[in-house]
Design an enzyme around this catalytic site. Sequence first.
Site, PDB file in Angstrom:
ATOM      1  N   ASP A 116      61.015 -39.549  29.469  1.00 30.66           N
ATOM      2  CA  ASP A 116      62.068 -40.545  29.219  1.00 30.66           C
ATOM      3  C   ASP A 116      61.515 -41.703  28.389  1.00 30.66           C
ATOM      4  OD1 ASP A 116      60.542 -41.643  31.207  1.00 30.66           O
ATOM      5  OD2 ASP A 116      62.223 -42.171  32.522  1.00 30.66           O
ATOM      6  N   SER A 117      60.205 -41.667  28.097  1.00 27.99           N
ATOM      7  CA  SER A 117      59.629 -42.598  27.117  1.00 27.99           C
ATOM      8  C   SER A 117      60.319 -42.439  25.771  1.00 27.99           C
ATOM      9  CB  SER A 117      58.118 -42.367  26.978  1.00 27.99           C
ATOM     10  OG  SER A 117      57.846 -40.996  26.750  1.00 27.99           O
ATOM     11  N   ASP A 177      62.061 -34.941  31.777  1.00 25.19           N
ATOM     12  CA  ASP A 177      62.153 -36.062  32.706  1.00 25.19           C
ATOM     13  C   ASP A 177      63.589 -36.280  33.188  1.00 25.19           C
ATOM     14  OD1 ASP A 177      60.127 -37.633  33.733  1.00 25.19           O
ATOM     15  OD2 ASP A 177      59.823 -38.733  31.856  1.00 25.19           O
ATOM     16  N   LYS A 198      60.870 -33.531  35.913  1.00 29.79           N
ATOM     17  CA  LYS A 198      59.947 -34.523  36.511  1.00 29.79           C
ATOM     18  C   LYS A 198      60.755 -35.715  36.988  1.00 29.79           C
ATOM     19  CE  LYS A 198      57.050 -37.278  33.957  1.00 29.79           C
ATOM     20  NZ  LYS A 198      57.529 -38.635  34.310  1.00 29.79           N
ATOM     21  N   GLU A 208      60.224 -39.750  39.134  1.00 29.44           N
ATOM     22  CA  GLU A 208      59.279 -40.776  39.570  1.00 29.44           C
ATOM     23  C   GLU A 208      59.491 -41.132  41.038  1.00 29.44           C
ATOM     24  OE1 GLU A 208      59.308 -44.173  36.938  1.00 29.44           O
ATOM     25  OE2 GLU A 208      59.049 -42.901  35.164  1.00 29.44           O
ATOM     26  N   GLU A 239      49.851 -42.191  37.001  1.00 32.74           N
ATOM     27  CA  GLU A 239      49.824 -43.112  35.853  1.00 32.74           C
ATOM     28  C   GLU A 239      49.268 -44.476  36.258  1.00 32.74           C
ATOM     29  OE1 GLU A 239      53.445 -43.395  33.570  1.00 32.74           O
ATOM     30  OE2 GLU A 239      52.609 -44.983  32.291  1.00 32.74           O
TER      31      GLU A 239
HETATM   32  O1  KIV Z   1      58.067 -40.555  29.954  1.00 28.82           O
HETATM   33  C1  KIV Z   1      56.881 -40.282  29.752  1.00 28.82           C
HETATM   34  O2  KIV Z   1      56.396 -40.179  28.609  1.00 28.82           O
HETATM   35  C2  KIV Z   1      56.024 -40.089  30.908  1.00 28.82           C
HETATM   36  C3  KIV Z   1      54.559 -39.942  30.658  1.00 28.82           C
HETATM   37  C4  KIV Z   1      53.992 -41.276  30.376  1.00 28.82           C
HETATM   38  C5  KIV Z   1      53.861 -39.263  31.767  1.00 28.82           C
HETATM   39  O3  KIV Z   1      56.485 -40.079  31.997  1.00 28.82           O
END
Ligand code: KIV
Length: 280
Positions: A51-52, A90, A120, A122, A189
């Site tokens: 989600d970055s 994500d 994924k 969090e 992280e």
């Molecule tokens: O969203 C992302 O890029 C991440 C990584 C930093 C692991 O969660």
Amino acid sequence: MATELPTTDIRISADTIRRRKGGTPIVCLTAYTYPIARLLDDHVDLLLVGDSVAMVLHGHKTTLGASLEMMIAHGQAVMRGSAKACVVVDMPAGSYEESAAQAVASARRIVDETGCQAVKLEGGVDMAHQIAAIVAAGIPVMGHIGLLPQSVEKDGGYRIKGRTDENVAALFGDAQAVESAGAFSVVIEGTVETVAADITRRIAIPTIGIGASGDCDGQILVIDDMVGLTVDRVAKFVKEYADLRSVISRAAEHYAAEVRSRTFPGPDHVFSATKRGDDA
Ligand code: KIV
């Protein structure tokens, strides 16, 4: 629904990643687009559609700018561009925290519409219920503990984890909760090196470090950071393996000069009325 998804029989599965605990380090990078996925697929074990993407490609201040639709669109692009890597997408903030039912519905949408191998999310102890429900629905889950980008506003910034005894205990609790809930791996992280290394020794699923420890079972970086495309400051844990900022900036400068001087387009880049076989 996504179309033209590649066949998945040569893809690395989430279960294969799980079985690599303690073996050759697992190579992971983020990817958000078709061309980048094509370039990375031969070199990595796992591509994360993080989600970055909301910050890196869409210019949002935090990852909270990501939506389910955004993640699905980028997940589809990365699936089209890769054939081998395990692709993990994500779950954006707001798509899973409310309840197990919400988490399963969102995860199901991501997998059905992209064809990715896993999702994924969090959180540790607080998200164990959601992880267990998604896994029970047959969808592999990667956990994410330590510094949680979706919580930076709540946490008052990007704060490294594992610097107090209380926090170290909470991190171990999170790692164990994610493992017990059935996750196939966990990202750690922004966590003190020795703590991340200790968690890696104590849990049976692979740990993927980012700003964590060289002892983790694998490593991940954000692709734009890794190739020097990030225009803002990068975190201390980033190593830039290339300087694409300069390459792009020099190319744009050169192009602009050639357009202004009418050097571009030259004879090789235009079509004559008579010559055959030079179709674009
Ligand atoms: O969203 C992302 O890029 C991440 C990584 C930093 C692991 O969660």
